[in-house]
Scaffold this motif. Structure first.
Motif, PDB file in Angstrom:
ATOM      1  N   MET A  82     -40.782 -26.356  31.866  1.00 24.08           N
ATOM      2  CA  MET A  82     -41.739 -27.226  31.205  1.00 24.08           C
ATOM      3  C   MET A  82     -43.034 -26.449  30.970  1.00 24.08           C
ATOM      4  N   LYS A  83     -43.475 -26.436  29.745  1.00 28.69           N
ATOM      5  CA  LYS A  83     -44.699 -25.722  29.400  1.00 28.69           C
ATOM      6  C   LYS A  83     -45.902 -26.617  29.601  1.00 28.69           C
ATOM      7  N   LYS A  84     -46.956 -26.026  30.147  1.00 31.98           N
ATOM      8  CA  LYS A  84     -48.207 -26.760  30.250  1.00 31.98           C
ATOM      9  C   LYS A  84     -49.185 -26.129  29.275  1.00 31.98           C
ATOM     10  N   LYS A  85     -49.842 -26.941  28.515  1.00 29.48           N
ATOM     11  CA  LYS A  85     -50.832 -26.444  27.561  1.00 29.48           C
ATOM     12  C   LYS A  85     -52.188 -26.426  28.247  1.00 29.48           C
ATOM     13  N   TYR A  86     -52.741 -25.251  28.403  1.00 30.05           N
ATOM     14  CA  TYR A  86     -54.047 -25.095  29.033  1.00 30.05           C
ATOM     15  C   TYR A  86     -55.135 -25.166  27.973  1.00 30.05           C
ATOM     16  N   SER A  87     -56.234 -25.786  28.320  1.00 29.27           N
ATOM     17  CA  SER A  87     -57.369 -25.829  27.401  1.00 29.27           C
ATOM     18  C   SER A  87     -58.082 -24.476  27.448  1.00 29.27           C
ATOM     19  N   VAL A  88     -58.911 -24.237  26.461  1.00 33.71           N
ATOM     20  CA  VAL A  88     -59.665 -22.989  26.400  1.00 33.71           C
ATOM     21  C   VAL A  88     -60.545 -22.854  27.641  1.00 33.71           C
ATOM     22  N   GLU A  89     -61.136 -23.952  28.055  1.00 34.70           N
ATOM     23  CA  GLU A  89     -62.000 -23.932  29.237  1.00 34.70           C
ATOM     24  C   GLU A  89     -61.209 -23.546  30.487  1.00 34.70           C
ATOM     25  N   GLU A  90     -59.999 -24.099  30.631  1.00 34.20           N
ATOM     26  CA  GLU A  90     -59.157 -23.753  31.776  1.00 34.20           C
ATOM     27  C   GLU A  90     -58.748 -22.283  31.741  1.00 34.20           C
ATOM     28  N   ILE A  91     -58.417 -21.785  30.559  1.00 30.17           N
ATOM     29  CA  ILE A  91     -58.021 -20.381  30.424  1.00 30.17           C
ATOM     30  C   ILE A  91     -59.168 -19.470  30.833  1.00 30.17           C
ATOM     31  N   LEU A  92     -60.376 -19.760  30.365  1.00 31.10           N
ATOM     32  CA  LEU A  92     -61.526 -18.931  30.715  1.00 31.10           C
ATOM     33  C   LEU A  92     -61.807 -18.990  32.223  1.00 31.10           C
ATOM     34  N   ARG A  93     -61.604 -20.145  32.821  1.00 31.32           N
ATOM     35  CA  ARG A  93     -61.805 -20.283  34.266  1.00 31.32           C
ATOM     36  C   ARG A  93     -60.774 -19.445  35.025  1.00 31.32           C
ATOM     37  N   ILE A  94     -59.516 -19.477  34.569  1.00 32.18           N
ATOM     38  CA  ILE A  94     -58.454 -18.690  35.195  1.00 32.18           C
ATOM     39  C   ILE A  94     -58.755 -17.208  35.073  1.00 32.18           C
ATOM     40  N   LEU A  95     -59.188 -16.782  33.893  1.00 27.95           N
ATOM     41  CA  LEU A  95     -59.517 -15.371  33.697  1.00 27.95           C
ATOM     42  C   LEU A  95     -60.712 -14.955  34.550  1.00 27.95           C
ATOM     43  N   GLY A  96     -61.627 -15.885  34.795  1.00 25.57           N
ATOM     44  CA  GLY A  96     -62.800 -15.581  35.610  1.00 25.57           C
ATOM     45  C   GLY A  96     -62.476 -15.384  37.076  1.00 25.57           C
ATOM     46  N   GLU A  97     -61.334 -15.913  37.533  1.00 20.47           N
ATOM     47  CA  GLU A  97     -60.963 -15.763  38.937  1.00 20.47           C
ATOM     48  C   GLU A  97     -60.764 -14.304  39.310  1.00 20.47           C
ATOM     49  N   GLU A  98     -60.221 -13.511  38.396  1.00 22.25           N
ATOM     50  CA  GLU A  98     -60.019 -12.089  38.679  1.00 22.25           C
ATOM     51  C   GLU A  98     -61.354 -11.368  38.819  1.00 22.25           C
ATOM     52  N   LYS A  99     -62.309 -11.746  37.978  1.00 22.13           N
ATOM     53  CA  LYS A  99     -63.610 -11.080  37.998  1.00 22.13           C
ATOM     54  C   LYS A  99     -64.364 -11.320  39.296  1.00 22.13           C
TER      55      LYS A  99
END
Length: 88
Positions: free
Chosen positions: A1-18
């Motif tokens: 099942m695919k979940k569609k992430y919002s742009v805000e969620e994607i940016l938050r996920i990418l920020g976790e690595e930083k």
């Protein structure tokens, strides 16, 4: 099942690595996404602010819509040419 992430969620996920306390593998496991998805998002959104990313998403949607209009018009033209070429 695919979940569609919002742009805000994607940016938050990418920020976790930083923040530096999680590896990409751990982030992907926690969010239930593939590393390929993570890197695709990073290539697309890296260095963007939320406002810029939202604007890019909006432009992509507009571009998709305009391409569909062009396709529909080309089909209409093709049909009209075919109808006009027949002798009545």
């Amino acid at each position: 099942m695919k979940k569609k992430y919002s742009v805000e969620e994607i940016l938050r996920i990418l920020g976790e690595e930083k923040q530096g306390n999680k590896t990409i593998r751990n982030i992907c496991r926690e969010r239930n996404i593939t590393e390929q998805t993570y890197y695709r998002w990073r290539n697309k959104y890296e260095g963007m602010e939320l406002k810029e990313a939202l604007r890019m998403k909006q432009l992509e949607e507009e571009n998709r819509r305009l391409k569909q209009i062009i396709t529909d018009q080309a089909l209409d033209i093709s049909i009209l040419k075919e109808v006009n070429s027949k002798k009545w």
